[in-house]
Motif scaffolding. Structure first.
Motif, short mmCIF file in Angstrom:
data_model
loop_
_atom_site.label_atom_id
_atom_site.label_comp_id
_atom_site.label_asym_id
_atom_site.label_seq_id
_atom_site.Cartn_x
_atom_site.Cartn_y
_atom_site.Cartn_z
N GLY A 10 -20.49 -42.26 8.18
CA GLY A 10 -21.03 -43.07 9.26
C GLY A 10 -21.05 -44.55 8.92
N ILE A 11 -21.15 -45.35 9.98
CA ILE A 11 -21.22 -46.81 9.83
C ILE A 11 -22.30 -47.32 10.76
CG2 ILE A 11 -19.98 -49.00 10.17
CD1 ILE A 11 -17.37 -47.55 9.59
N GLU A 12 -23.14 -48.22 10.24
CA GLU A 12 -24.14 -48.90 11.06
C GLU A 12 -23.81 -50.39 11.07
OE1 GLU A 12 -28.08 -48.15 9.63
OE2 GLU A 12 -27.91 -45.99 9.91
N ILE A 13 -23.86 -50.99 12.26
CA ILE A 13 -23.60 -52.42 12.41
C ILE A 13 -24.78 -53.04 13.15
CG2 ILE A 13 -22.07 -54.16 13.42
CD1 ILE A 13 -19.79 -52.07 13.19
N ASP A 14 -25.36 -54.07 12.55
CA ASP A 14 -26.44 -54.80 13.19
C ASP A 14 -25.87 -55.52 14.41
OD1 ASP A 14 -28.44 -56.56 13.98
OD2 ASP A 14 -29.00 -57.09 11.92
N PRO A 15 -26.38 -55.22 15.60
CA PRO A 15 -25.84 -55.84 16.82
C PRO A 15 -25.87 -57.37 16.80
CG PRO A 15 -27.39 -54.08 17.38
CD PRO A 15 -27.46 -54.29 15.89
N LYS A 16 -26.76 -57.95 16.01
CA LYS A 16 -26.87 -59.41 15.96
C LYS A 16 -25.61 -60.08 15.40
CE LYS A 16 -31.56 -58.81 14.78
NZ LYS A 16 -32.47 -58.91 13.67
N ILE A 17 -24.84 -59.32 14.61
CA ILE A 17 -23.65 -59.95 14.01
C ILE A 17 -22.39 -59.75 14.84
CG2 ILE A 17 -24.60 -59.73 11.68
CD1 ILE A 17 -22.30 -57.54 11.32
N VAL A 18 -22.51 -59.01 15.93
CA VAL A 18 -21.35 -58.75 16.77
C VAL A 18 -21.12 -59.97 17.67
CG1 VAL A 18 -20.33 -57.26 18.52
CG2 VAL A 18 -21.78 -56.27 16.72
N ASP A 19 -20.03 -60.66 17.39
CA ASP A 19 -19.66 -61.86 18.14
C ASP A 19 -18.25 -61.65 18.70
OD1 ASP A 19 -18.97 -64.35 19.12
OD2 ASP A 19 -19.30 -65.43 17.24
N PRO A 20 -18.13 -61.47 20.01
CA PRO A 20 -16.81 -61.24 20.60
C PRO A 20 -15.81 -62.36 20.29
CG PRO A 20 -18.54 -60.96 22.25
CD PRO A 20 -19.18 -61.48 21.01
N GLU A 21 -16.33 -63.54 19.95
CA GLU A 21 -15.45 -64.67 19.63
C GLU A 21 -14.97 -64.63 18.19
OE1 GLU A 21 -14.54 -66.93 22.01
OE2 GLU A 21 -15.68 -65.68 23.40
N ASP A 22 -15.59 -63.76 17.37
CA ASP A 22 -15.23 -63.71 15.94
C ASP A 22 -15.13 -62.25 15.47
OD1 ASP A 22 -14.61 -64.41 13.37
OD2 ASP A 22 -16.56 -65.31 12.90
N VAL A 23 -14.23 -61.51 16.06
CA VAL A 23 -14.02 -60.12 15.69
C VAL A 23 -13.54 -60.01 14.25
CG1 VAL A 23 -12.68 -58.04 16.22
CG2 VAL A 23 -13.59 -59.45 18.08
N GLU A 24 -12.78 -60.98 13.80
CA GLU A 24 -12.24 -60.95 12.43
C GLU A 24 -13.36 -60.91 11.39
OE1 GLU A 24 -9.45 -63.67 9.56
OE2 GLU A 24 -9.04 -63.71 11.71
N MET A 25 -14.46 -61.63 11.63
CA MET A 25 -15.58 -61.60 10.68
C MET A 25 -16.15 -60.19 10.60
SD MET A 25 -19.39 -63.25 10.68
CE MET A 25 -19.81 -62.20 12.04
#
Length: 111
Positions: free
Chosen positions: A59-74
């Motif tokens: 599994g993978i968990e991603i903090d929604p705060k770091i999801v930036d549609p303008e910076d998918v590469e990050m």
């Protein structure tokens, strides 16, 4: 050969018993590695990857705060970094637990 009584039979039986015991222990260790939880992280735990010591990702968990549609590469870089962190930790556990078996782990069940 005076005195030779063909004593190899007993030694061969002991060797086979030792090999069988070691194979059973190896199988138990491999099962332990399947159940061992490894946690890989990156970005201060913004991305967390769960896997076992055989590198199977659960599994993978991603903090929604770091999801930036303008910076998918990050986000992609953080995921890769978390996976690599987990792989490094899994390698350490695998090497530690499999060390007693030497090359047996790669023998493909020949014993």
């Amino acid at each position: 050969m005076a005195g030779y009584k063909g004593g190899m039979g007993g030694n061969m039986q002991n060797l086979m018993k030792q090999a069988q015991k070691m194979q059973e222990e190896l199988q138990k260790t491999e099962a332990l590695l399947d159940d061992w939880e490894i946690v890989g992280t990156s970005g201060g735990e913004a991305v967390v990857v769960y896997m076992n010591a055989k590198k199977k990702i659960d599994g993978i968990e991603i903090d929604p705060k770091i999801v930036d549609p303008e910076d998918v590469e990050m986000l992609e870089d953080l995921i890769v970094a978390a996976i690599n962190d987990g792989y490094k930790k899994a390698d350490e556990v695998y090497k530690e637990k499999m060390a007693p078996y030497g090359a047996m782990g790669g023998m493909g069940g020949l014993l």
